[in-house]
Design a protein around this motif. Structure first.
Motif, mmCIF file in Angstrom:
data_model
loop_
_atom_site.group_PDB
_atom_site.id
_atom_site.type_symbol
_atom_site.label_atom_id
_atom_site.label_comp_id
_atom_site.label_asym_id
_atom_site.label_seq_id
_atom_site.Cartn_x
_atom_site.Cartn_y
_atom_site.Cartn_z
ATOM 1 N N ASP A 90 0.963 -1.259 0.062
ATOM 2 C CA ASP A 90 -0.126 -0.018 0.109
ATOM 3 C C ASP A 90 0.872 1.183 -0.025
ATOM 4 O OD1 ASP A 90 -2.197 -1.809 0.558
ATOM 5 O OD2 ASP A 90 -1.759 -1.660 2.761
ATOM 6 N N CYS B 17 -4.580 -1.822 -1.164
ATOM 7 C CA CYS B 17 -5.467 -2.927 -1.021
ATOM 8 C C CYS B 17 -6.969 -2.146 -0.760
ATOM 9 C CB CYS B 17 -5.007 -3.883 -0.024
ATOM 10 S SG CYS B 17 -5.062 -3.235 1.763
ATOM 11 N N CYS C 165 -2.762 -1.966 7.146
ATOM 12 C CA CYS C 165 -3.385 -1.288 6.158
ATOM 13 C C CYS C 165 -4.243 -0.168 6.462
ATOM 14 C CB CYS C 165 -4.001 -2.446 5.342
ATOM 15 S SG CYS C 165 -3.269 -3.993 4.758
#
Ligand code: ZN
Length: 153
Positions: free
Chosen positions: A43, A67, A129
């Motif tokens: 990411d 993602c 994330c």
């Protein structure tokens, strides 16, 4: 996690990752730019924040790739933070971080749809994330205007 909650979670994450809100550059000489990445997932985010005269989040946008969770978290974050006084934005940052890293049953109401991301706390990789955009924002709070680029790593 009940089925209804899971369905809502899927819907919101999918929607925000496909059509991220506040996505794009922020061409303003007063904006603070922060670059962050999460190599374990791939990411990347560039967060652009313009603070108002009173320190409020006058405008906030982001660009980058990643993602679904990283994109959705960034999108939801910009929606929540835009227009907020600095103190409230800082409170939101703390509340969200607690939500996805601590074992608390109650999710603060002020987080809105961001509460749907609390399921990621069972997956340490996914926490990174979900936190990427927020770590970038944390850096932006400490940054200064201009083309400055700070890494979150
Ligand atoms: Zn990711």
């Amino acid at each position: 996690m009940n089925t209804e909650f899971e369905e809502l979670y899927q819907q919101i994450i999918l929607d925000h990752s496909k059509r991220p809100r506040n996505f794009g550059p922020l061409e303003d000489p007063a904006a603070v730019h922060v670059e962050g990445d999460n190599p374990s997932c791939g990411d990347e985010i560039q967060l652009h924040v313009k603070f108002g005269a009173a320190g409020e989040i006058e405008d906030i946008k982001f660009t980058g790739v990643g993602c679904a969770i990283s994109q959705a978290s960034a999108s939801l974050m910009t929606l929540k933070l835009k227009g907020k006084p600095r103190s409230e934005a800082e409170g939101m940052l703390k509340a969200f971080s607690d939500l996805i890293t601590k074992e608390e049953e109650e999710a603060p109401r002020m987080l809105g749809d961001l509460r749907l991301l609390r399921g990621v706390r069972r997956f340490p990789q996914r926490v990174k994330c979900a936190m990427l955009a927020w770590r970038a924002f944390e850096q932006a709070l400490m940054g200064s205007p201009g083309a400055e680029t700070i890494s979150t790593e």
